[in-house]
Design an enzyme around this catalytic site. Structure first.
Site, PDB file in Angstrom:
ATOM      1  N   HIS A 268      34.361   8.287 -17.732  1.00  0.00           N
ATOM      2  CA  HIS A 268      33.018   8.723 -18.154  1.00  0.00           C
ATOM      3  C   HIS A 268      33.143  10.018 -18.946  1.00  0.00           C
ATOM      4  O   HIS A 268      34.242  10.543 -19.114  1.00  0.00           O
ATOM      5  CB  HIS A 268      32.107   8.898 -16.932  1.00  0.00           C
ATOM      6  CG  HIS A 268      32.684   9.782 -15.859  1.00  0.00           C
ATOM      7  ND1 HIS A 268      32.768  11.147 -15.991  1.00  0.00           N
ATOM      8  CD2 HIS A 268      33.232   9.492 -14.645  1.00  0.00           C
ATOM      9  CE1 HIS A 268      33.314  11.655 -14.889  1.00  0.00           C
ATOM     10  NE2 HIS A 268      33.620  10.674 -14.063  1.00  0.00           N
TER      11      HIS A 268
ATOM     12  N   GLU B 203      32.274  17.714 -15.116  1.00  0.00           N
ATOM     13  CA  GLU B 203      32.594  16.771 -14.050  1.00  0.00           C
ATOM     14  C   GLU B 203      33.716  15.800 -14.406  1.00  0.00           C
ATOM     15  O   GLU B 203      33.488  14.590 -14.490  1.00  0.00           O
ATOM     16  CB  GLU B 203      31.336  15.990 -13.660  1.00  0.00           C
ATOM     17  CG  GLU B 203      30.563  15.368 -14.827  1.00  0.00           C
ATOM     18  CD  GLU B 203      29.349  14.574 -14.344  1.00  0.00           C
ATOM     19  OE1 GLU B 203      29.531  13.693 -13.495  1.00  0.00           O
ATOM     20  OE2 GLU B 203      28.235  14.850 -14.814  1.00  0.00           O
TER      21      GLU B 203
ATOM     22  N   TYR C 212      40.001   7.868 -11.592  1.00  0.00           N
ATOM     23  CA  TYR C 212      39.623   6.719 -10.765  1.00  0.00           C
ATOM     24  C   TYR C 212      40.698   5.650 -10.868  1.00  0.00           C
ATOM     25  O   TYR C 212      40.952   5.125 -11.955  1.00  0.00           O
ATOM     26  CB  TYR C 212      38.273   6.166 -11.243  1.00  0.00           C
ATOM     27  CG  TYR C 212      37.208   7.243 -11.334  1.00  0.00           C
ATOM     28  CD1 TYR C 212      36.426   7.570 -10.235  1.00  0.00           C
ATOM     29  CD2 TYR C 212      37.039   7.974 -12.515  1.00  0.00           C
ATOM     30  CE1 TYR C 212      35.468   8.578 -10.313  1.00  0.00           C
ATOM     31  CE2 TYR C 212      36.090   8.990 -12.599  1.00  0.00           C
ATOM     32  CZ  TYR C 212      35.311   9.292 -11.496  1.00  0.00           C
ATOM     33  OH  TYR C 212      34.384  10.295 -11.578  1.00  0.00           O
TER      34      TYR C 212
ATOM     35  N   ASP D   3      28.467  12.707  -4.470  1.00  0.00           N
ATOM     36  CA  ASP D   3      27.760  13.228  -5.647  1.00  0.00           C
ATOM     37  C   ASP D   3      26.305  13.335  -5.228  1.00  0.00           C
ATOM     38  O   ASP D   3      25.609  12.320  -5.104  1.00  0.00           O
ATOM     39  CB  ASP D   3      27.957  12.256  -6.819  1.00  0.00           C
ATOM     40  CG  ASP D   3      27.358  12.784  -8.119  1.00  0.00           C
ATOM     41  OD1 ASP D   3      26.520  13.696  -8.064  1.00  0.00           O
ATOM     42  OD2 ASP D   3      27.735  12.252  -9.189  1.00  0.00           O
TER      43      ASP D   3
ATOM     44  N   ARG E 185      36.151  12.971  -8.259  1.00  0.00           N
ATOM     45  CA  ARG E 185      35.358  13.678  -9.276  1.00  0.00           C
ATOM     46  C   ARG E 185      35.022  15.035  -8.691  1.00  0.00           C
ATOM     47  O   ARG E 185      34.765  15.143  -7.479  1.00  0.00           O
ATOM     48  CB  ARG E 185      34.091  12.886  -9.625  1.00  0.00           C
ATOM     49  CG  ARG E 185      33.171  13.607 -10.613  1.00  0.00           C
ATOM     50  CD  ARG E 185      32.121  12.705 -11.273  1.00  0.00           C
ATOM     51  NE  ARG E 185      31.110  12.197 -10.366  1.00  0.00           N
ATOM     52  CZ  ARG E 185      31.075  10.957  -9.899  1.00  0.00           C
ATOM     53  NH1 ARG E 185      32.018  10.084 -10.234  1.00  0.00           N
ATOM     54  NH2 ARG E 185      30.130  10.572  -9.070  1.00  0.00           N
TER      55      ARG E 185
ATOM     56  N   HIS F  55      26.970  16.724 -18.965  1.00  0.00           N
ATOM     57  CA  HIS F  55      25.666  16.460 -19.589  1.00  0.00           C
ATOM     58  C   HIS F  55      24.762  17.645 -19.336  1.00  0.00           C
ATOM     59  O   HIS F  55      25.021  18.458 -18.441  1.00  0.00           O
ATOM     60  CB  HIS F  55      25.063  15.167 -19.021  1.00  0.00           C
ATOM     61  CG  HIS F  55      25.037  15.128 -17.518  1.00  0.00           C
ATOM     62  ND1 HIS F  55      24.057  15.738 -16.776  1.00  0.00           N
ATOM     63  CD2 HIS F  55      25.902  14.602 -16.604  1.00  0.00           C
ATOM     64  CE1 HIS F  55      24.297  15.551 -15.482  1.00  0.00           C
ATOM     65  NE2 HIS F  55      25.420  14.875 -15.344  1.00  0.00           N
TER      66      HIS F  55
ATOM     67  N   HIS G 218      20.045  14.078 -15.821  1.00  0.00           N
ATOM     68  CA  HIS G 218      20.607  13.922 -17.167  1.00  0.00           C
ATOM     69  C   HIS G 218      19.520  14.468 -18.072  1.00  0.00           C
ATOM     70  O   HIS G 218      18.614  13.754 -18.484  1.00  0.00           O
ATOM     71  CB  HIS G 218      20.916  12.460 -17.480  1.00  0.00           C
ATOM     72  CG  HIS G 218      22.037  11.917 -16.643  1.00  0.00           C
ATOM     73  ND1 HIS G 218      22.346  10.593 -16.564  1.00  0.00           N
ATOM     74  CD2 HIS G 218      22.945  12.546 -15.848  1.00  0.00           C
ATOM     75  CE1 HIS G 218      23.387  10.419 -15.750  1.00  0.00           C
ATOM     76  NE2 HIS G 218      23.752  11.595 -15.296  1.00  0.00           N
TER      77      HIS G 218
ATOM     78  N   GLU H 292      32.406  18.208  -9.680  1.00  0.00           N
ATOM     79  CA  GLU H 292      31.306  18.486 -10.611  1.00  0.00           C
ATOM     80  C   GLU H 292      30.577  19.772 -10.240  1.00  0.00           C
ATOM     81  O   GLU H 292      30.077  19.912  -9.121  1.00  0.00           O
ATOM     82  CB  GLU H 292      30.316  17.301 -10.579  1.00  0.00           C
ATOM     83  CG  GLU H 292      29.076  17.517 -11.413  1.00  0.00           C
ATOM     84  CD  GLU H 292      28.193  16.275 -11.500  1.00  0.00           C
ATOM     85  OE1 GLU H 292      28.165  15.486 -10.536  1.00  0.00           O
ATOM     86  OE2 GLU H 292      27.532  16.123 -12.548  1.00  0.00           O
TER      87      GLU H 292
ATOM     88  N   ASP I 257      23.345  18.954  -9.527  1.00  0.00           N
ATOM     89  CA  ASP I 257      24.153  17.736  -9.660  1.00  0.00           C
ATOM     90  C   ASP I 257      25.601  18.105  -9.347  1.00  0.00           C
ATOM     91  O   ASP I 257      26.349  18.515 -10.228  1.00  0.00           O
ATOM     92  CB  ASP I 257      23.995  17.189 -11.088  1.00  0.00           C
ATOM     93  CG  ASP I 257      24.768  15.894 -11.300  1.00  0.00           C
ATOM     94  OD1 ASP I 257      25.275  15.330 -10.314  1.00  0.00           O
ATOM     95  OD2 ASP I 257      24.860  15.462 -12.465  1.00  0.00           O
TER      96      ASP I 257
ATOM     97  N   ASP J 222       0.798  -1.231   0.000  1.00  0.00           N
ATOM     98  CA  ASP J 222       0.000   0.000   0.000  1.00  0.00           C
ATOM     99  C   ASP J 222       0.826   1.274   0.000  1.00  0.00           C
ATOM    100  O   ASP J 222       0.295   2.354   0.230  1.00  0.00           O
ATOM    101  CB  ASP J 222      -0.885   0.028   1.260  1.00  0.00           C
ATOM    102  CG  ASP J 222      -2.138  -0.796   1.058  1.00  0.00           C
ATOM    103  OD1 ASP J 222      -2.433  -1.138  -0.102  1.00  0.00           O
ATOM    104  OD2 ASP J 222      -2.807  -1.092   2.059  1.00  0.00           O
TER     105      ASP J 222
ATOM    106  N   HIS K 255      28.431   4.586  -9.930  1.00  0.00           N
ATOM    107  CA  HIS K 255      27.090   4.820  -9.372  1.00  0.00           C
ATOM    108  C   HIS K 255      26.913   4.069  -8.047  1.00  0.00           C
ATOM    109  O   HIS K 255      25.903   3.403  -7.821  1.00  0.00           O
ATOM    110  CB  HIS K 255      26.005   4.450 -10.390  1.00  0.00           C
ATOM    111  CG  HIS K 255      25.926   5.446 -11.515  1.00  0.00           C
ATOM    112  ND1 HIS K 255      25.197   5.259 -12.650  1.00  0.00           N
ATOM    113  CD2 HIS K 255      26.513   6.656 -11.665  1.00  0.00           C
ATOM    114  CE1 HIS K 255      25.327   6.303 -13.448  1.00  0.00           C
ATOM    115  NE2 HIS K 255      26.129   7.167 -12.871  1.00  0.00           N
TER     116      HIS K 255
HETATM  117  N1  GLY Z   1      24.931  12.297 -10.544  1.00  0.00           N
HETATM  118  C1  GLY Z   1      25.014  11.661 -11.808  1.00  0.00           C
HETATM  119  C2  GLY Z   1      25.963  12.331 -12.673  1.00  0.00           C
HETATM  120  O1  GLY Z   1      26.840  13.022 -12.209  1.00  0.00           O
HETATM  121  O2  GLY Z   1      25.875  12.270 -13.869  1.00  0.00           O
HETATM  122 MN    MN Z   2      26.485  14.714 -13.519  1.00  0.00          MN
HETATM  123 MN    MN Z   3      26.730  13.927 -10.336  1.00  0.00          MN
END
Ligand code: GLY
Ligand code: MN
Ligand code: MN
Length: 441
Positions: free
Chosen positions: A351, A387, A391, A261, A409, A355, A362, A411, A272, A41, A244
Site C-alpha cells: 500500500h 505507515e 506483509y 490499526d 505495519r 495519507h 483518509h 503508523e 490513525d 427503527d 482491511h
Molecule cells: N486505518 C486506515 C489506514 O491506515 O489508512
Molecule cells: Mn492510515
Molecule cells: Mn491505519
C-alpha cells in the site's frame, strides 16, 4: 473529562476564508448529513457531513448552510425546528434561536422556511457553489430549486448562470490545520495511544481478537472519543496480511504477532495509529528482524518531513530502506539498483506510505501539484500518516518458511511545522524494547 470543542472563532474564520474565495454576487449551499438507518427503527451513530461541520460546527442532521457573498456577506443556517414531542423521543434540538446565538450565524431559520427563501437567494446570485456528487439527494434538491426558479421566469425570477463545484475550495482549507485543530489532533492521538498501550497490556495467547478490540473501544470512550474514527483492525498472525481485516473474531496464538490499526475520533477529528506486537510479549528472531526493518523505514521517513518535502520522495526513501533490508534478510535477491527500479519491495509493501489526516481518516486534499506529475510540497499545518508495512502471507512459497504469516505495519500521525515536523503519536510504544518492557509487566 470535559467535552472538547473548537472555539466559535475558528468556525467564523473558516467561513471568512471561504467567503474570500467566492465571486461577488454568489451563493454557496452546504448540506448536513441525514441519519442513516441501521435496521428498522435503529440508526447508526450520527456522523455529520465533514464539509458542513468544518464550516459550521453544527452537529445536527437535516440542516442547510447558505453563504451569500454580496456587499455584506451573510452566513445563514436552516435547521430543524424545536419540537417538544420529537425531542422527548429523539433528543434535544438546538433550534434556530440558539443556533444564531451560539454558532455565529448572521441569520437562522427553520427548514420550513427554506424553499421559499432559497428561491429569493438564487434569484439574486450569478454564481452557485455546492459540493457536487457527495450526496445524490442533495444534488437533486439543488437542481430542483434551480428548475423551480426557471419555471417562474415570467414572474421575473432568474437563477445563477454559473454552477461551480466547490469541493476543492473546502478541501484546500481543510488540508491546512490551525493551532486549535492541532490541539484536538494531539488529544485524540494521546487517547488512541493509551488505547494501544492498554491493548498491549491486555493481550495474551488464547484471547479473541474482539476482546482486544473491546479494550481499545473502552479506552477511547473513557476519554471522550466515544466512537472510533474507522472500524478497528485487530488482526492476529496471518490475518494481518488482509489489509482491511475487521472480522476480529479469531483466537490469538502464542508465537504470532498482533497488528492493531485503531484510532478514536474526537470533536470530529481522527487519529490513525497502527502498532504490531507479539501476542506473548516477546518478538521471535524473524519477527524482530522484519519489525526493526519496518521501524527503520518509518523513522527515516518521519525524520525527512519538513516544508517542501513530498510524499513521492518519502515513498522512494521508504522503498530504498525496505529493499536494502529485504536483500540483507534474503527475502529479496538480486542487484539492489535493479530491484529498486523494478519496485520489487512492493511485493511485500502493498500500500502507499501515508495519507492526509484530519476530519476524515483518509482526509481530503489534493496529493498532486497542478501539473499532476509530482506530489505536492508539504506546508506547515498539513497532517499525514506515515505507515510503512511488510506483509508475507502464510501461502507465500517463495520465501523461507520462517517469514510466512507475518504482517507488520507501524503508523504514526505527523504534523508539518515551520521548521520540520511534530509526531503527534507520542505514547503508543513502538521500539522493540518499549513493547517488550510494557508487555513484561
Ligand atoms: N486505518 C486506515 C489506514 O491506515 O489508512
Ligand atoms: Mn492510515
Ligand atoms: Mn491505519
Amino acid at each position: 473529562m470535559k467535552h472538547t470543542q473548537l472555539p466559535l472563532s475558528e468556525f467564523i474564520q473558516r467561513r471568512q476564508r471561504f467567503f474570500e474565495q467566492m465571486l461577488d454576487d454568489s451563493i454557496a449551499i452546504f448540506s448536513a448529513n441525514k441519519e442513516v438507518t441501521r435496521s428498522n427503527d435503529t440508526e447508526y451513530p450520527f456522523c455529520q457531513n465533514k464539509n458542513f461541520y468544518y464550516l459550521t460546527g453544527f452537529n445536527e442532521p437535516e440542516a442547510i448552510l447558505v453563504l451569500i457573498k454580496s456587499a455584506t456577506p451573510q452566513a445563514i443556517l436552516f435547521c430543524q425546528p424545536k419540537d417538544p414531542l420529537a425531542e422527548v423521543w429523539h433528543g434535544r434540538r438546538i433550534g434556530e434561536v440558539k443556533a444564531k446565538q451560539d454558532y455565529g450565524f448572521d441569520q437562522c431559520f427553520t427548514l420550513l422556511q427554506l424553499t421559499e427563501q432559497i428561491s429569493d437567494y438564487l434569484n439574486e446570485a450569478n454564481t452557485l457553489y455546492f459540493c457536487r456528487g457527495q450526496n445524490e439527494s442533495f444534488d437533486q434538491q439543488i437542481y430542483q430549486w434551480l428548475d423551480s426558479n426557471k419555471a417562474k421566469s415570467r414572474q421575473g425570477f432568474s437563477s445563477p448562470k454559473q454552477l461551480i463545484d466547490c469541493q476543492n475550495m473546502v478541501e484546500e482549507l481543510r488540508l491546512i490545520k490551525s493551532e486549535d485543530e492541532l490541539t484536538i489532533m494531539r488529544q485524540v492521538n494521546v487517547i488512541s495511544g493509551k488505547a494501544h498501550q492498554r491493548a498491549m497490556e491486555k493481550t495474551t495467547a488464547g484471547k479473541f481478537e474482539y476482546q482486544i478490540e473491546a479494550e481499545i473501544l473502552h479506552e477511547f470512550a473513557r476519554y471522550g472519543a466515544r466512537f472510533p474514527a474507522y472500524n478497528s483492525i485487530v488482526a492476529g498472525g496471518d490475518n494481518a496480511n488482509i489489509l482491511h481485516y475487521t472480522n476480529n473474531d479469531q483466537q490469538l496464538n502464542d508465537g504470532d504477532l498482533l497488528l492493531i490499526d485503531a484510532g478514536g475520533e474526537l470533536a470530529g477529528y481522527a487519529a490513525d495509529i497502527t502498532r504490531t506486537f507479539p501476542v506473548n510479549g516477546v518478538f521471535s528472531a524473524p519477527q524482530k528482524a522484519l519489525y526493526q526493518l519496518v521501524l527503520d523505514a518509518q523513522q527515516q521517513c518521519i525524520q525527512a518531513i519538513k516544508p517542501g518535502q513530498t510524499l513521492g520522495h518519502l515513498n522512494e526513501l521508504c522503498c530504498e530502506v525496505l529493499t536494502k533490508g529485504l536483500l540483507e534478510l534474503g527475502i529479496l535477491s538480486g542487484d539492489y539498483q535493479t530491484l529498486l527500479s523494478e519496485k520489487a519491495c512492493k511485493k511485500y509493501f502493498i500500500h502507499g506510505l501515508g495519507h492526509w489526516l484530519g476530519l476524515d481518516v483518509h482526509d481530503v486534499g489534493d496529493y498532486h501539484m497542478v501539473n499532476r506529475a509530482q506530489t505536492r510540497a508539504f506546508e506547515a499545518g498539513m497532517v499525514m500518516t506515515i505507515e510503512p508495512g511488510l506483509y508475507i502471507p502464510l501461502e507465500d512459497n517463495e520465501v523461507d518458511e520462517k517469514w510466512r504469516g507475518i504482517g507488520i505495519r507501524i503508523e504514526d500521525n505527523i504534523a508539518v511545522t515551520d521548521q520540520g515536523h511534530e509526531n503527534l503519536t507520542v505514547n503508543a510504544p513502538k521500539s522493540i524494547e518499549a513493547i517488550e518492557q510494557l508487555m513484561a509487566k
